[in-house]
Design a protein around this motif. Structure first.
Motif, mmCIF file in Angstrom:
data_model
loop_
_atom_site.group_PDB
_atom_site.id
_atom_site.type_symbol
_atom_site.label_atom_id
_atom_site.label_comp_id
_atom_site.label_asym_id
_atom_site.label_seq_id
_atom_site.Cartn_x
_atom_site.Cartn_y
_atom_site.Cartn_z
ATOM 1 N N THR A 1 13.245 14.316 16.086
ATOM 2 C CA THR A 1 12.428 14.405 15.151
ATOM 3 C C THR A 1 12.798 16.135 14.308
ATOM 4 O OG1 THR A 1 10.610 13.373 16.308
ATOM 5 C CG2 THR A 1 10.124 14.577 14.860
ATOM 6 N N ILE A 2 13.023 17.561 14.955
ATOM 7 C CA ILE A 2 13.573 18.554 14.539
ATOM 8 C C ILE A 2 14.278 18.180 13.212
ATOM 9 C CG2 ILE A 2 14.035 20.875 14.904
ATOM 10 C CD1 ILE A 2 12.527 20.040 17.476
ATOM 11 N N LEU A 3 15.015 17.615 13.628
ATOM 12 C CA LEU A 3 16.543 17.980 12.954
ATOM 13 C C LEU A 3 16.109 16.928 11.440
ATOM 14 C CD1 LEU A 3 19.876 16.468 15.676
ATOM 15 C CD2 LEU A 3 19.196 19.216 13.680
ATOM 16 N N LEU A 4 15.569 15.150 11.620
ATOM 17 C CA LEU A 4 14.839 14.633 11.085
ATOM 18 C C LEU A 4 14.469 15.860 10.128
ATOM 19 C CD1 LEU A 4 14.198 11.778 11.966
ATOM 20 C CD2 LEU A 4 16.405 11.614 10.754
ATOM 21 N N LEU A 5 13.697 16.819 10.423
ATOM 22 C CA LEU A 5 12.944 16.402 9.379
ATOM 23 C C LEU A 5 13.705 18.220 8.313
ATOM 24 C CD1 LEU A 5 9.773 17.362 11.562
ATOM 25 C CD2 LEU A 5 9.944 16.216 9.581
ATOM 26 N N ALA B 1 8.546 12.793 6.881
ATOM 27 C CA ALA B 1 6.940 14.011 8.198
ATOM 28 C C ALA B 1 6.120 12.688 8.435
ATOM 29 C CB ALA B 1 6.181 15.129 7.708
ATOM 30 N N VAL B 2 5.824 12.175 8.063
ATOM 31 C CA VAL B 2 4.863 10.985 8.987
ATOM 32 C C VAL B 2 5.400 10.559 9.734
ATOM 33 C CG1 VAL B 2 3.512 8.824 8.088
ATOM 34 C CG2 VAL B 2 3.800 10.585 6.925
ATOM 35 N N LEU B 3 7.222 10.466 9.886
ATOM 36 C CA LEU B 3 7.385 9.720 10.922
ATOM 37 C C LEU B 3 7.340 10.447 11.947
ATOM 38 C CD1 LEU B 3 9.245 6.902 12.018
ATOM 39 C CD2 LEU B 3 11.746 8.657 11.767
ATOM 40 N N GLY B 4 8.075 11.825 12.042
ATOM 41 C CA GLY B 4 7.395 12.624 12.753
ATOM 42 C C GLY B 4 5.752 12.768 13.572
ATOM 43 N N TRP B 5 5.176 13.139 13.237
ATOM 44 C CA TRP B 5 3.564 12.667 13.550
ATOM 45 C C TRP B 5 3.516 11.522 14.516
ATOM 46 C CZ3 TRP B 5 -0.274 9.462 11.482
ATOM 47 C CH2 TRP B 5 -1.654 9.581 12.792
ATOM 48 N N LEU B 6 4.168 10.283 13.666
ATOM 49 C CA LEU B 6 3.569 8.691 14.162
ATOM 50 C C LEU B 6 4.369 9.051 15.611
ATOM 51 C CD1 LEU B 6 3.828 6.423 11.529
ATOM 52 C CD2 LEU B 6 1.997 7.035 12.806
ATOM 53 N N THR C 1 1.200 -1.506 0.092
ATOM 54 C CA THR C 1 -0.203 -0.239 -0.025
ATOM 55 C C THR C 1 1.215 1.325 0.173
ATOM 56 O OG1 THR C 1 -0.272 0.033 2.492
ATOM 57 C CG2 THR C 1 -1.998 -1.296 1.164
ATOM 58 N N ALA C 2 0.570 1.933 -0.339
ATOM 59 C CA ALA C 2 0.715 3.418 -0.599
ATOM 60 C C ALA C 2 1.323 3.737 1.729
ATOM 61 C CB ALA C 2 -0.202 4.434 -0.666
ATOM 62 N N ALA C 3 1.107 4.049 2.126
ATOM 63 C CA ALA C 3 1.881 4.216 3.240
ATOM 64 C C ALA C 3 2.325 3.219 3.763
ATOM 65 C CB ALA C 3 0.454 3.176 4.855
ATOM 66 N N ASP C 4 2.839 1.643 3.311
ATOM 67 C CA ASP C 4 3.876 0.746 3.289
ATOM 68 C C ASP C 4 5.054 1.460 2.887
ATOM 69 O OD1 ASP C 4 2.585 -1.319 5.003
ATOM 70 O OD2 ASP C 4 2.016 -2.434 2.757
ATOM 71 N N ARG C 5 5.103 1.901 1.688
ATOM 72 C CA ARG C 5 5.885 2.142 0.414
ATOM 73 C C ARG C 5 6.219 4.346 1.624
ATOM 74 N NH1 ARG C 5 3.038 0.754 -3.542
ATOM 75 N NH2 ARG C 5 1.856 2.638 -4.226
ATOM 76 N N LEU C 6 5.590 4.460 1.953
ATOM 77 C CA LEU C 6 6.284 6.157 2.878
ATOM 78 C C LEU C 6 6.916 5.056 4.105
ATOM 79 C CD1 LEU C 6 3.375 8.045 2.826
ATOM 80 C CD2 LEU C 6 5.397 8.017 2.293
ATOM 81 N N VAL C 7 5.876 4.603 4.797
ATOM 82 C CA VAL C 7 7.150 3.710 6.492
ATOM 83 C C VAL C 7 7.526 2.968 6.722
ATOM 84 C CG1 VAL C 7 6.702 4.058 8.838
ATOM 85 C CG2 VAL C 7 4.907 5.667 7.274
ATOM 86 N N GLN C 8 7.729 2.063 5.740
ATOM 87 C CA GLN C 8 8.094 0.317 6.381
ATOM 88 C C GLN C 8 9.741 1.035 5.945
ATOM 89 O OE1 GLN C 8 6.530 -0.963 8.587
ATOM 90 N NE2 GLN C 8 5.649 -2.466 7.683
#
Length: 379
Positions: free
Chosen positions: A290-294, A353-358, A172-179
């Protein structure tokens, strides 16, 4: 030089170092067990904890029954309070195969989380002659020589614990973004050679989906009893091994195993949410990272667009270069671990960005004591 140019140049320099580090890890230090025919002579027990896995355990079980190159193979399966007929599925697939034992697990006592308790019960039921333990999750499907190859690599590395990361199946799109961030993070930020050589527990990583340990070293480290209350029991077990004087090693296990971790976005979201707080520890550390990664990976394309609109070509060029370096690091890690590089890597800023939100969600729900997994509270 303007302040914007100086900041962009500094960020670009950091990304050059990080992407270069990824290349060095992949090119020199990443272990790659051979998936071809190989045989081990020692006794090996595979340990499979199951909780409500009736819908997806069959491929895993069939791959275990199909293992080759391990004449002394034994498999212990633990049904950890399942309510969906998991044990019936196991019996139907395994039949009367004498190599497999199915046991019913006990509920975790106070101070224990479910997964460590299940693994500790399994280790206790391993055949007495066993010298190597292999922990496998229900969502893992093994190549027919995977166990033999992983044990061979464990011994070749001179390690107590080996973590051969499976290929993460994305659909899925979510898989491809996060995994893909799993492998990218440790290949980018963890010095693999130093991790293997250093006795420091802080330099440790492991993936519990497929984990190989020397039995004597596992017991010397206290086994899963030493990490009874840890959400990230795999990483904490690796640290316990180091504290007991053992060595750990990581490997690309994409040619040995595949893993479909989550079936949909809610599962993926909740799976990461339950454990991200434990990855960083103190909320301040999580905020800084998280801020550094962003800033390093999500901001560059935004800055590039803004600089073009503002008529600042130098800043735009530096920001675009930073973005492309982040993409390059993602491509390198994907190709090294059996992942999908294109076009997924182009969305790397969104992934971060999604990782930061999670991560924010994980801390928020933990503070409100609303973290749970498989019907059990965690964190």
């Amino acid at each position: 030089m303007s302040a914007a140019s100086a900041l962009s140049l500094a960020g670009l320099g950091v990304l050059v170092v990080l992407t270069g580090h990824t290349l060095v890890n992949v090119g020199r230090w990443l272990r790659r067990p051979t998936p071809g025919p190989v045989e081990v002579t020692e006794a090996v027990t595979v340990l499979l904890p199951l909780r409500d896995e009736a819908a997806r355990v069959t491929p895993c079980l069939r791959s275990l029954l199909a293992q080759r190159g391990v004449p002394g193979l034994r498999v212990v399966v633990l049904d950890d309070g399942s309510t969906d007929g998991t044990a019936d599925v196991v019996r139907a697939v395994v039949g009367d195969d004498p190599r497999v034992i199915l046991v019913t697990g006990n509920a975790p006592p106070p101070g224990w989380l479910g997964k460590p308790h299940a693994c500790w019960q399994l280790a206790d039921r391993a055949d007495p002659s066993t010298t190597a333990l292999v922990f496998v999750d229900a969502d893992v499907v093994l190549d027919r020589y995977a166990v033999a190859a992983a044990v061979t690599e464990l011994r070749a590395a001179g390690a107590t614990l080996l973590s051969p990361y499976p290929e993460i199946v994305v659909r899925t799109a979510a898989d491809r973004l996060v995994q893909p961030l799993l492998q990218w993070l440790w290949l980018t930020f963890l010095p693999l050679r130093a991790m293997e050589r250093s006795p420091r527990p802080s330099l440790a990583a492991a993936g519990g989906q497929f984990l190989v340990v020397d039995r004597a070293g596992y017991l010397r480290a206290g086994g899963h009893a030493a990490v009874a209350d840890r959400v990230l029991e795999d990483i904490e077990l690796a640290r316990a091994v180091k504290r007991s004087g053992g060595r750990i090693a990581l490997a690309d296990g994409s040619r040995l195993a595949t893993c479909r971790m989550y079936d949909d976005w809610p599962q993926l979201r909740d799976g990461y949410t339950k454990s991200l707080w434990a990855s960083f520890g103190h909320p301040l550390a999580a905020a800084v990272v998280t801020i550094l990664l962003l800033l390093l990976y999500t901001a560059p394309p935004l800055v590039a667009v803004g600089a073009v609109l503002a008529g600042a070509p130098v800043v735009a060029g530096l920001a675009l270069s930073a973005y492309l370096l982040g993409v390059a690091g993602r491509v390198v890690s994907a190709r090294a671990t059996g992942g999908r590089a294109w076009p997924d890597a182009l969305g790397h800023p969104v992934s971060v960005a999604v990782l930061g939100w999670l991560t924010v969600r994980s801390y928020h729900l933990r503070k409100r004591r609303r973290l749970s997994w498989r019907g059990r509270p965690v964190g």
